[in-house]
Write an enzyme that holds these catalytic residues in place. Structure first.
Site, PDB file in Angstrom:
ATOM      1  N   CYS A 131      30.422 106.443  83.628  1.00 33.16           N
ATOM      2  CA  CYS A 131      31.013 105.022  82.914  1.00 33.16           C
ATOM      3  C   CYS A 131      31.046 103.898  84.079  1.00 33.16           C
ATOM      4  O   CYS A 131      30.621 102.999  83.807  1.00 33.16           O
ATOM      5  CB  CYS A 131      32.386 105.442  82.756  1.00 33.16           C
ATOM      6  SG  CYS A 131      33.275 103.994  81.851  1.00 33.16           S
ATOM      7  N   CYS A 132      31.298 104.356  85.377  1.00 35.34           N
ATOM      8  CA  CYS A 132      31.090 103.324  86.286  1.00 35.34           C
ATOM      9  C   CYS A 132      29.650 102.954  86.619  1.00 35.34           C
ATOM     10  O   CYS A 132      29.515 101.641  86.712  1.00 35.34           O
ATOM     11  CB  CYS A 132      31.559 103.792  87.671  1.00 35.34           C
ATOM     12  SG  CYS A 132      33.383 103.913  87.803  1.00 35.34           S
ATOM     13  N   CYS A 212      39.809  99.503  86.416  1.00 40.55           N
ATOM     14  CA  CYS A 212      40.162  99.751  85.067  1.00 40.55           C
ATOM     15  C   CYS A 212      41.185 100.492  84.440  1.00 40.55           C
ATOM     16  O   CYS A 212      41.659 101.538  84.999  1.00 40.55           O
ATOM     17  CB  CYS A 212      38.555 100.327  84.271  1.00 40.55           C
ATOM     18  SG  CYS A 212      37.075  99.406  84.632  1.00 40.55           S
ATOM     19  N   CYS A 215      41.638 104.504  84.203  1.00 36.55           N
ATOM     20  CA  CYS A 215      41.538 105.191  85.422  1.00 36.55           C
ATOM     21  C   CYS A 215      42.148 104.934  86.568  1.00 36.55           C
ATOM     22  O   CYS A 215      41.959 105.039  87.739  1.00 36.55           O
ATOM     23  CB  CYS A 215      39.775 105.355  85.776  1.00 36.55           C
ATOM     24  SG  CYS A 215      38.711 105.859  84.601  1.00 36.55           S
ATOM     25  N   CYS A 238      33.823 103.563  93.029  1.00 32.72           N
ATOM     26  CA  CYS A 238      33.385 103.515  91.655  1.00 32.72           C
ATOM     27  C   CYS A 238      31.808 103.434  91.733  1.00 32.72           C
ATOM     28  O   CYS A 238      31.221 103.724  90.916  1.00 32.72           O
ATOM     29  CB  CYS A 238      33.745 102.017  91.048  1.00 32.72           C
ATOM     30  SG  CYS A 238      33.216 100.535  91.848  1.00 32.72           S
TER      31      CYS A 238
END
Length: 256
Positions: A131-132, A212, A215, A238
Site C-alpha cells: 500500500c505504501c 494515514c 495505519c 513507509c
C-alpha cells in the site's frame, strides 16, 4: 576537406551527490545553529534544486516555518494517499495560508495502478508495504526525479531506527537534509509556542506521529512517539525513509 568528427551525446548518469559530500557537509556545519545552516544553504544555492517533503503531520509546522522564512518559493511536496485523516488535509491548508507557502505540490498515486492492485482500497489491511509503495514511494520517487536535494522533518528522538540520524545523508544519489535531526520534543514545542504555530488537531488527542488513518493509532504516555504507526506489524517506516545507517564507519554522523 577535413573530416567532421561526430561527438556522441552522452547522458551523465553519475550520482549528483556521493556519501563523501554528506560527510563534508556534516563537518562543514558542525556546531552551526539550524537557522544559520539553512540560511547559508538556501541563499547561497548550495543544494541545487531542492524541495521539502512534508506530511503536514504532528510537528511539520516547524520545518516549514524555518524554511518559508528564508525562501517561501521552495517547492513543498505532499503525498495525498487518499487515506489521510480529514484533519490532516485541513491542517495542510491552514499552514499553507499562515506560512505563505507559494509552491505546494500535491502528489497522488497512479489511478490505474490503484485499480489494478488495490481496487477495494483495503490493501493496507493485509499488505501495508504494498500500500505504501503505491501511494507514497512511487509518486514521491517520480516527483523527486527533478531535484538534487530534499529536506525532511525527521528527528533522532522519534524512534530507535532514527537515533543515528545525521543532518546530511545520501539516498539514490540525492542529498537528504534533516535540519531538525538534533532537535528534541521540548525544543520543538518551544519553537511552536514562540512563533504561535498551530498544532495538528490530532496531537492533543494522543497522536504524536500522524500518517494515514487506517495505519495510525494513539500512543500511550511514555511510548515511542512512532509506536502508533503500523501497530501490530513488523514495519517502522513507509518506505520513503529507511532506518538510518551510519555513513562510512559511523565516525562522521550524527554531527550537529
Amino acid at each position: 576537406m577535413a573530416e567532421t568528427v561526430r561527438i556522441a551525446d552522452r547522458i551523465n548518469s553519475d550520482p549528483r551527490y556521493t556519501e563523501g559530500d554528506a560527510v563534508r557537509l556534516n563537518n562543514m556545519f558542525r556546531g552551526h545553529d539550524t537557522v544559520e545552516m539553512l540560511t547559508v544553504l538556501l541563499r547561497e544555492n548550495m543544494l541545487g534544486d531542492a524541495a521539502i517533503v512534508s506530511s503536514f503531520g504532528a510537528e511539520s509546522a516547524v520545518l516549514l516555518h524555518l524554511i518559508a522564512n528564508i525562501d517561501p518559493t521552495i517547492p513543498v511536496l505532499f503525498l495525498d494517499t487518499g487515506k489521510h485523516f480529514p484533519e490532516t488535509i485541513t491542517y495542510r491548508e491552514e499552514l499553507r495560508a499562515i506560512l505563505g507557502l507559494l509552491d505546494l505540490r500535491i502528489l497522488t498515486p497512479d489511478p490505474a495502478l490503484l485499480r489494478q492492485k488495490d481496487e477495494t482500497g483495503l490493501r493496507w489491511s493485509y499488505d501495508p508495504d504494498g500500500c505504501c509503495e503505491m501511494r507514497k514511494v512511487l509518486p514521491l520517487s517520480a516527483a523527486l526525479a527533478g531535484f538534487d536535494a530534499q529536506f525532511t522533518g525527521r528527528k533522532a528522538f522519534q524512534s530507535s531506527t532514527r537515533r543515528a540520524l545525521p543532518r546530511f545523508e545520501i539516498e539514490d544519489g540525492r542529498l537528504k537534509v534533516n535540519p531538525l535531526a538534533d532537535w528534541d520534543k521540548d525544543r520543538i514545542d518551544a519553537y511552536m509556542a514562540e512563533h504561535a504555530l498551530p498544532s495538528h488537531p490530532l496531537v492533543e488527542l494522543g497522536y504524536p506521529s500522524i500518517g494515514c488513518s487506517p495505519c495510525t493509532t494513539k500512543v500511550a504516555p511514555g511510548e515511542d512517539p512512532r509506536s502508533g504507526r503500523w501497530k501490530g506489524w513488523d514495519k517502522v517506516e513507509c518506505g520513503i525513509h529507511n532506518a538510518v545507517t551510519p555513513i562510512g564507519d559511523g565516525s562522521d554522523d550524527p554531527i550537529f
